[in-house]
Design an enzyme around this catalytic site. Structure first.
Site, PDB file in Angstrom:
ATOM      1  N   ASP A 290      29.205 -16.099  64.240  1.00  0.00           N
ATOM      2  CA  ASP A 290      29.917 -15.585  65.410  1.00  0.00           C
ATOM      3  C   ASP A 290      31.323 -16.186  65.401  1.00  0.00           C
ATOM      4  O   ASP A 290      31.480 -17.406  65.473  1.00  0.00           O
ATOM      5  CB  ASP A 290      29.210 -15.986  66.700  1.00  0.00           C
ATOM      6  CG  ASP A 290      27.848 -15.324  66.857  1.00  0.00           C
ATOM      7  OD1 ASP A 290      27.541 -14.425  66.062  1.00  0.00           O
ATOM      8  OD2 ASP A 290      27.094 -15.713  67.765  1.00  0.00           O
TER       9      ASP A 290
ATOM     10  N   ASP B 143      20.536  -5.312  71.072  1.00  0.00           N
ATOM     11  CA  ASP B 143      20.401  -6.513  71.914  1.00  0.00           C
ATOM     12  C   ASP B 143      19.493  -6.200  73.096  1.00  0.00           C
ATOM     13  O   ASP B 143      19.973  -5.894  74.195  1.00  0.00           O
ATOM     14  CB  ASP B 143      21.772  -6.966  72.419  1.00  0.00           C
ATOM     15  CG  ASP B 143      22.690  -7.411  71.306  1.00  0.00           C
ATOM     16  OD1 ASP B 143      22.269  -8.230  70.492  1.00  0.00           O
ATOM     17  OD2 ASP B 143      23.841  -6.926  71.254  1.00  0.00           O
TER      18      ASP B 143
END
Length: 531
Positions: A231, A386
């Protein structure tokens, strides 16, 4: 002169970087006459057969390329570069290939195994070859939905086969014309060595070589992939750093967690044996992705040092800049492919596209998934899902796909459905994961990355109920993510759901809690195939 036949689609930067790593220089083919002037040609293949052949035709390359090949001059085709040598492909009915090799390229069978065939598999030589010889256990990176098969009319071309449901041709050679279905530029040290042999002209066999590099008859097997995810975002000082969220919160004591520099970490993971690297871009440039020069530079510099597949996700979509110019999702993706990405990951925009599809009831070509897949192939599009659990006392309480669960809800509920979210998990939608997965496959996605908001950062193991639900709903490859805390969690995943192709982790790798090598050692000890 080593010439690169770049027809304008896909990530050819990886081929350029691999050749540079080997100390050689490439010259671009920019006109038809450049083909016949070349001493060696590399035709890297990324994308769809139809668009590739159309582009070759448009550029006027087809006839000089046929002439070059007919003269038995040094040529290396990669993926589509191999498929283009055949007469045609099921991927583009009616579109003619170069017709150098008899036969048709056929779609892989989705009924027994996931399609695309994506990941690290072996090759089985059908005749002696020093150029393509590898150790018996060596793995090379494949990503394709179509393949040619051996027939009586093309068997004299076949140099190697690979097993995926049934055997397909993974390498051909006649004289100095060679081609491979795998990607040597993405196959680590083994692939670089194969490229080096082509570039240096090594390939003549001595009697000793014929014994050392004799064909191997054993079956090949697809390895489970271990993927490192980074990330990436700006910290408060404006530097790009790798971070990790706790339930998607990346701040700790008021500061953005800084777990290292993205290029350095990616290089470390490559050296430690990661099968792929995924960058998730969570910078402020998500609203204007083509202005994100720092992230594009991360991709460029990483691809110079890392020779396994790179995926980039985060903000890759259509947008209008401050000057009012509109950029399509395809234009945005193209820039990231040119910068070194092999695959594009789409998150929130996939949810919106699925909602629009369900409202319309049909495809209309407007989604980023459709546009990118049409040019670069399904294998270039990853959907990042997600979801979070929504508990119900009974399946009758919801119209969504609901499952019994061994993890009861806060009020003892024994059923749940998995709600899709957008905006980094901050907003739930009236859409479940089965709906999203199936629609995205229909729109042309080639792979699904399954995150879990409930398990993220928990180190409790992957959400097997969620992953099994999606794995049963689609025929494309699935990557499991979120919740890994030890090597045994990876073994548990692949043992419980042996049809899952890959597993991804982030924080445990960044913090040196679990080395990638330890995960692979654990998997091999349990009889699970790895690279």
């Amino acid at each position: 002169m080593i010439a690169l036949l770049d027809y304008g689609a896909g990530n050819v930067r990886s081929v350029r970087n691999a050749v540079a790593q080997l100390g050689c220089q490439l010259t671009d083919i920019t006109a038809p006459e450049d083909i016949l002037r070349a001493e060696r040609i590399i035709f890297p293949g990324v994308g769809a057969f139809g668009s590739a052949m159309a582009r070759l035709q448009q550029l006027g390359y087809i006839e000089p390329l046929r002439e070059y090949l007919a003269a038995d001059r040094p040529f290396l085709g990669i993926c589509i570069g191999l498929q283009s040598l055949f007469e045609g492909s099921d991927e583009a009915p009616g579109v003619a290939g170069l017709g150098i090799i008899p036969g048709q390229v056929r779609r892989l069978d989705p009924h027994s195994l996931s399609v695309p065939h994506m990941g690290w598999n072996g090759i089985r030589l059908t005749r002696t070859s020093r150029w393509l010889a590898t150790e018996k256990s060596a793995k090379l990176y494949f990503v394709h939905s179509y393949a040619a098969r051996r027939t009586a009319s093309n068997c004299d071309w076949v140099l190697a086969e690979t097993d995926y449901g049934q055997p397909f041709i993974s390498a051909v050679q006649r004289g100095q014309v060679r081609a491979v279905q795998f990607h040597p530029e993405k196959s680590g040290a083994v692939g670089l060595e194969i490229l080096r042999r082509f570039l240096t002209g090594r390939g003549q066999m001595t009697r000793r070589d014929q014994m050392i590099y004799a064909p191997v008859a054993s079956a090949t097997h697809l390895a489970k992939r271990i993927i490192a995810c980074l990330d990436v975002r700006n910290n408060d000082q404006g530097d790009l750093v790798v971070t990790k969220g706790d339930q998607y919160d990346v701040r700790e004591a008021g500061e953005v967690r800084n777990l290292g520099k993205p290029i350095e970490l990616a290089r470390r993971y490559y050296e430690e044996g990661a099968d792929e690297i995924t960058f998730l871009n969570i910078t402020a440039f998500r609203d204007s992705p083509l202005a994100d020069q720092p992230m594009l530079e991360v991709l460029r510099r990483t691809s110079e040092q890392v020779f396994v597949p790179l995926t980039i996700g985060g903000g890759i979509r259509a947008f209008t800049d401050q000057d009012g110019r509109f950029y399509s999702a395809l234009e945005v993706a193209a820039e990231y492919f040119r910068s070194g990405a092999d695959k594009i990951s789409i998150g929130s925009d996939a949810v919106y596209a699925a909602e629009e599809y369900l409202n319309r009831g049909n495809k209309d070509g407007s989604s980023a998934i459709e546009q990118i897949a049409a040019v670069y192939g399904n294998q270039a599009v990853v959907i990042s899902i997600d979801p979070r659990r929504v508990y119900v006392a009974s399946p009758d309480e919801t119209t969504h796909t609901c499952i019994p669960t061994t993890e009861p809800g806060p009020n003892g509920e024994t059923y749940c459905w998995f709600q899709c979210t957008v905006r980094g998990g901050r907003e739930g939608r009236d859409l479940d994961v089965v709906q999203l997965a199936r629609v995205c496959e229909e729109l042309g996605a080639g792979e699904l990355l399954i995150n879990s908001i409930d398990r993220d950062g928990s180190k409790q193991g992957f959400d097997l109920e969620l992953i099994a639900l999606i794995r049963d709903a689609v025929t494309i490859p699935v990557i499991a993510s979120s919740g890994a805390g030890c090597p045994a969690h990876f073994t548990q995943l692949f043992t419980a759901i042996n049809t899952v192709e890959a597993a991804l982790a982030a924080g445990i790798f960044h913090r040196h809690e679990v080395p990638i090598a330890a995960v692979k050692t654990e998997l091999r000890h349990c009889g699970i195939e790895t690279r």
